[in-house]
Design an enzyme around this catalytic site. Structure first.
Site: not given
Length: 317
Positions: A10-12, A8, A134, A104, A189, A165
């Site tokens: 971090g950016t994401v 939590g 992640s 990724r 993914h 998207r």
């Protein structure tokens, strides 16, 4: 609902926490991170954002439901036991070349180490639904399942950004609103996404694309997250689309909407003929995670593409 965001700080992770607090204001969010100062800073800021409910102009955004809390905690089994859902966003910094298409996979080695550390304290707690964000999502989801020993139904690998998207691209090509577009995506993914064009609809009606049009749509979905990185900088990410999608999954778990189908990555043990792999497939959700996996009939090219995704992901899991 009590949600723990692991990573939590971090950016994401912080974007997911903020989105949860805005989209589902009654949610209690706990930020868990090895960088406790960063997590605390985000918690304070998010908590302040909810205080706009104290005056008339801001109050309608929060309706009349009670406001949840946002706080920080150290990693521990007790944090898990007190939660209704875990969101795993913890990740190593973006590696060199991680901002190029297929990037990724460059996270794999380091993120496997991180998820093993997470599993070491998760497996002391009772099984709880887990949404894995992640990267690379399918491999990390499968590793976390294996390392915790929890029931596989508890694990949901987040993969809805591709669905958003592709809706955007199909909407542009058909001059429709994205909310009128439906085109589910199975598989990995990553590079081996499998859009199910045989089930695609616009405004509830089947829509057909030529082979070249389908190829262009798929290439757009593969390319666009890396286009975003080039525009925003390699240390950022497509965090807004991710956070909104994760919040939607959390809300589905809370609502116990067993009739709603969504395509997420989950461990497979025979479904679609695949074993010992996590891939995105249609699932129904309940408060415990995956209520059941739905096996669709696929046209030949979709089935072939899904088998390709299985072979690629399975060999690197």
């Amino acid at each position: 609902m009590d949600v723990v965001v692991i990573g939590g700080g971090g950016t994401v992770g912080s974007t997911v926490a903020y989105t949860l607090s805005v989209q589902i204001p009654a949610t209690n969010v706990t930020l868990v991170d090895t960088d406790i100062d960063a997590a605390e800073g985000h918690a304070i800021d998010i908590r302040h954002s909810m205080c706009h409910a104290t005056y008339g102009l801001g109050r309608p955004d929060f309706a009349s439901e009670p406001l949840g809390s946002v706080h920080v905690a150290e990693p521990s089994p007790s944090v898990v036991s007190e939660s209704d859902c875990l969101v795993v966003t913890a990740s190593a910094p973006r590696p060199k070349d991680g901002d190029a298409r297929g990037g990724r996979l460059t996270f794999l080695e380091r993120n496997l180490e991180i998820v093993d550390n997470i599993a070491a304290w998760l497996n002391e707690a009772d099984p709880t639904p887990v949404i894995v964000v992640s990267n690379p999502v399918d491999r990390i989801t499968h590793r976390l399942w294996r390392q915790t020993g929890w029931p596989r139904q508890r694990f949901l690998g987040y993969s809805l950004s591709e669905t958003a998207r592709i809706a955007d691209e199909i909407a542009r090509q058909t001059d429709a609103s994205p909310r009128e577009v439906y085109c589910p995506i199975l598989g990995e993914h990553g590079e081996h996404i499998v859009p199910i064009f045989s089930r695609a609809t616009v405004s509830g009606e089947p829509v057909n694309f030529s082979e070249s049009e389908r190829d262009d749509i798929v290439e757009y979905v593969r390319d666009v997250p890396y286009d975003v990185l080039k525009l925003r900088g390699a240390q950022d990410s497509s965090r807004w689309v991710t956070a909104r999608g994760v919040a939607s999954v959390v809300q589905r778990l809370d609502d116990d909407c067993a009739d709603a189908l969504v395509c997420l990555s989950t461990p497979l043990e025979g479904e679609y003929g695949f074993k010992d792999v996590s891939l995105s497939v249609p699932v129904r959700l309940d408060k415990d995670g995956v209520a059941n996996i739905v096996e669709w009939s696929l046209v030949e090219e979709e089935r072939t593409a899904l088998e390709d995704a299985y072979r690629v992901v399975r060999t690197s899991t």
